[in-house]
Each structure stands twice: as structure tokens, then as C-alpha cells.
Scaffold this motif. Structure first.
Motif, PDB file in Angstrom:
ATOM      1  N   LYS A 122       1.954   9.499  -5.813  1.00 19.93           N
ATOM      2  CA  LYS A 122       2.545  10.823  -5.617  1.00 19.93           C
ATOM      3  C   LYS A 122       3.372  11.234  -6.831  1.00 19.93           C
ATOM      4  CE  LYS A 122       4.868  12.091  -2.075  1.00 19.93           C
ATOM      5  NZ  LYS A 122       5.761  12.106  -0.877  1.00 19.93           N
ATOM      6  N   GLU A 180       0.830  -1.205   0.000  1.00 18.96           N
ATOM      7  CA  GLU A 180       0.000   0.000   0.000  1.00 18.96           C
ATOM      8  C   GLU A 180       0.866   1.257   0.000  1.00 18.96           C
ATOM      9  OE1 GLU A 180      -3.329   0.390  -0.367  1.00 18.96           O
ATOM     10  OE2 GLU A 180      -3.188  -1.744  -0.837  1.00 18.96           O
ATOM     11  N   TYR A 205       1.190   4.283  -2.726  1.00 12.81           N
ATOM     12  CA  TYR A 205       1.089   5.692  -2.325  1.00 12.81           C
ATOM     13  C   TYR A 205       2.218   6.507  -2.947  1.00 12.81           C
ATOM     14  CZ  TYR A 205       1.561   9.804   0.676  1.00 12.81           C
ATOM     15  OH  TYR A 205       1.700  11.083   1.127  1.00 12.81           O
TER      16      TYR A 205
END
Length: 420
Positions: A184, A176, A180
Motif C-alpha cells: 500500500k 502477509e 499488504y
């Protein structure tokens, strides 16, 4: 009580916070300087949400089982392997009828909840003609073949499901976090595409400057090393570093005095190190990354110190770890800013997945828009028919009223005589 800690920590991921909360609290209390310090009653600590989809069911089953004296007595004598293997589950056959009745009701409620979730999901997919009972097979924390009764099989499945989720938690969290970081970078690159060349260079320059500022931080001590623990001892506990004693340190930071350092208590030890790298006031410091750094520190210490892999650190394990060479002369610690989480190929693959998802979402949005327009057209049509019907009624009412007020004489002759 020790048995309660063991059961909840290892098998149910509850009460003493097996799965970490995102907000770990730093330990700033010096127990050696507090008069009449009272140990924390672990039974009064509100268990955090584990994040499991059966979290509430898990808590309720624990609460009910604890009311049975026989089962509680067996738990006091049980070891970890006996709990995890399922042998302890057989003792469920000996609990009181009142407890079994409560457990039966809890299971019926959980089955009903799962069926509602299945129905909601299928309804959203506009799927019909599916055997909802068969779909209960996907839930491995209860026996779907007997939805009315809570049996020893159910307790066994609940323990094993929670244990399995616990063992895979860190791996799933790493994935996860990787997503992320890729999101970004994806969003940053997409934003750059919207800028002209001059603005793009400015933004790239700003990005590199923020990276440099973030990387320019004091040395981070190796988690779990003597230097790191002594820093906590001195700065958080307010004690003389020359008096550092591992046994005293352990007792100081065993917040609930249960004889173990659990994951939340360990994570609290790393706050001082994290403050060297992350400041919520700084634009260049990502607080999501800070929490990931904290969790990785905890994970590392657990791997080094927790010799029986039960996700709890005993005093004996802690003291043995302080005798190792790594405790006195650890390797340098690589912070997240020194690591690469994904390759360009992985990022491209992730962006392709995002593109496919966005296409699907756009397709669904277009379909919903068409449905909305069709509904609006039908609504307008109904409103027009309603208006037309209302106008016809008004005309009929006016005609009827005119007929009622028209002047006449008996026999149907008009009172007004025509001029001669």
C-alpha cells in the motif's frame, strides 16, 4: 459430539472453523428471549475452506473415518495429546476393510492430483527430465513411498501436518499483512512520483487528513475484558448490563452448543468494537485492516484465556479468566492505526524484491512477445504459401476447363472453313 469437535478443531482445522473465515458474523440473537430455542446441529454446519492445499483430501478422510464404528468409539475416549502424538493413528489398522478400501482410493486420487500440480508447475518452467515421484517428498501430509495404500502413517502425517499448519497460521498471517501494508505504501509513493509538485502536496495533505479522520474514533475496549463483554451483552444481546453473568454469556455465544467457544465464535464478539473504528462507507477505513484487527483481537484473547493452548475456550477457562485482575482492569488496547508494521529499511528491501520481480516479469513478457511475433511470422508465411498454392490450383483448373470446351471435329479438324 465432543470427540468430533476435538478431532476436527485441534487436528484437522475443519467443521467448527479452526482457521478463521474473513467474514465473521456478529451475534445479535438473544437466546434467553427465543422460545423453544433449538441447539445448532454441528454436523449440519458446512465446514469452511481452510485454505490448506490438501483441504478437500482432509475433509474426505474425516468423512470416511466417521463411518467406522470402532474408530469413532476410540475417538470418543481419546484426549488431545493422544490424537496429536499419533497414538490414535495406530487404530487405523483395526478399521473395516470397506473403510480401508475407500481411504486407499482417496490417497490414490490425492497422489494423482499432486502429480498433476507438479507437472503443471514444471511445464510452466519448461523443466524436463525431473523425477516427479521424488518431488512428492515436498508434501508432508501423506506417505509418498506408498502411493497406493492409506496406512496409519498417512493418518499420522495428516494430523501432524494440519496441527503444524495451525500453529504457524497466525505468524504467517502477520507476515502477509505486513506485506499488504508495505505494498500500500509503495503504491502510494509511486503514485506521488507521477504528480507535479502542486498535485503532490494536495495528495499528501489529503492522505494526512484521512489518517486523522480514521484515528478519531471512540475508545476501543480491551478484547475479552469485562467492559467489552458487557457491551456485547447490552448492545448485541439486548440484556440489562446490571444482570451481566459470565456463565450465561458463554452459553449465549456458544452458537453450536458444543461446550466450547471456537475461534469464529470469539471473533464474532468483537464486531461492536470494530464498528467504532471501521465503516465500509468511509474512504479512510480499510476493510482488510478491519479483518486483521478482528483476528488480532481473537489471537490476544486466545493467548490470555486458552490455558491449554488447544485453540478452544471451555467454560472453565472462560470463568477463570473473568476472575483475573486483567478482566476488570485491563490495559488500553492499541488499534492498528497506533502501530508501526515496518521500518523504512524493510520497505526498501521489499521494494527491491518487487523491482527484481518486475524485471523478471518484463523479461518473460518480452520473451513471450518475441514468441508471439515469431508465431505470427510463421502464420503469415503459411497463409502466403496457402494463397500461392490456391492460386496455382485455380490456374490449373481454368486451363483444364478451357481445354475441355475448345471446338473440334472428328480427326482433329476444325469445323470452320477458312475463307478463300
Amino acid at each position: 459430539m465432543k470427540w468430533r469437535t476435538i478431532l476436527l478443531q485441534y487436528c484437522f482445522l475443519l467443521v467448527t472453523c479452526i482457521l478463521t473465515t474473513l467474514e465473521a458474523v456478529p451475534i445479535d440473537i438473544d437466546k434467553t428471549k427465543v422460545e423453544n430455542a433449538q441447539p445448532v446441529d454441528s454436523a449440519k454446519i458446512e465446514p469452511p475452506d481452510t485454505g490448506l492445499y490438501y483441504d478437500e483430501y482432509l475433509k474426505q478422510v474425516i468423512d470416511v473415518l466417521e463411518t467406522d464404528n470402532h474408530f469413532r468409539e476410540k475417538l470418543q475416549k481419546a484426549d488431545i495429546e493422544e490424537i496429536k502424538s499419533g497414538r490414535l493413528s495406530k487404530e487405523l489398522d483395526l478399521v473395516s476393510h470397506h473403510v480401508r478400501t475407500k481411504l486407499d482410493e482417496l490417497k490414490r486420487q490425492e497422489v494423482a492430483r499432486l502429480r498433476m500440480l507438479i507437472k503443471a508447475k514444471l511445464d510452466s518452467l519448461q523443466d524436463t527430465g525431473i523425477d516427479h515421484h521424488a518431488l512428492l517428498k515436498q508434501f508432508d501430509h501423506l506417505n509418498h513411498l506408498n502411493p497406493e495404500k492409506f496406512e496409519s502413517t498417512d493418518l499420522d502425517m495428516l494430523i501432524k501436518a494440519a496441527t503444524s499448519d495451525l500453529e504457524h497460521y497466525d505468524k504467517a498471517r502477520h507476515e502477509e499483512f505486513k506485506k499488504y501494508e508495505m505494498m500500500k505504501e509503495h503504491e502510494r509513493r509511486e503514485y506521488l512520483k507521477t504528480l507535479n509538485e502542486e498535485k503532490r502536496k494536495e495528495e499528501e495533505s489529503k492522505f494526512e487528513e484521512m489518517k486523522r479522520k480514521h484515528e478519531n474514533h471512540p475508545k476501543v475496549n480491551h478484547p475479552g475484558s469485562k467492559d467489552q463483554l458487557k457491551e456485547v451483552w447490552e448492545e448485541a444481546d439486548g440484556l440489562d448490563p446490571n444482570d451481566f453473568d459470565p456463565k450465561t454469556f458463554f452459553k449465549l455465544h456458544d452458537v453450536n452448543s458444543d461446550g466450547f467457544l471456537d475461534e469464529q465464535e470469539l471473533e464474532a464478539l468483537f464486531t461492536k468494537e470494530l464498528e467504532k473504528v471501521y465503516d465500509p462507507k468511509n474512504e479512510e477505513d480499510d476493510m482488510v485492516e478491519m479483518e486483521e484487527e478482528r483476528l488480532r483481537m481473537r489471537e490476544h484473547v486466545m493467548n490470555e484465556v486458552d490455558t491449554n493452548k488447544d485453540r478452544l475456550v471451555t467454560l472453565e477457562e472462560f470463568l477463570k479468566a473473568t476472575e483475573k485482575k486483567e478482566f476488570l482492569e485491563p490495559d488500553s488496547w492499541e488499534t492498528l492505526d497506533q502501530q508501526q508494521f515496518f521500518t523504512e529499511e524493510e520497505l526498501k528491501e521489499y521494494e527491491n524484491i518487487i523491482s527484481i520481480q518486475e524485471t523478471e516479469l518484463k523479461k518473460k513478457a518480452d520473451e513471450l512477445q518475441k514468441q508471439k511475433e515469431e508465431l505470427q511470422r510463421q502464420h503469415d508465411q503459411l497463409e502466403a504459401q496457402k494463397l500461392e498454392y490456391h492460386q496455382v490450383l485455380q490456374q490449373m483448373e481454368q486451363k483444364k476447363l478451357q481445354q475441355e470446351i475448345s471446338p473440334s471435329v472428328p480427326g482433329g479438324e476444325s469445323k470452320i472453313q477458312p475463307h478463300v
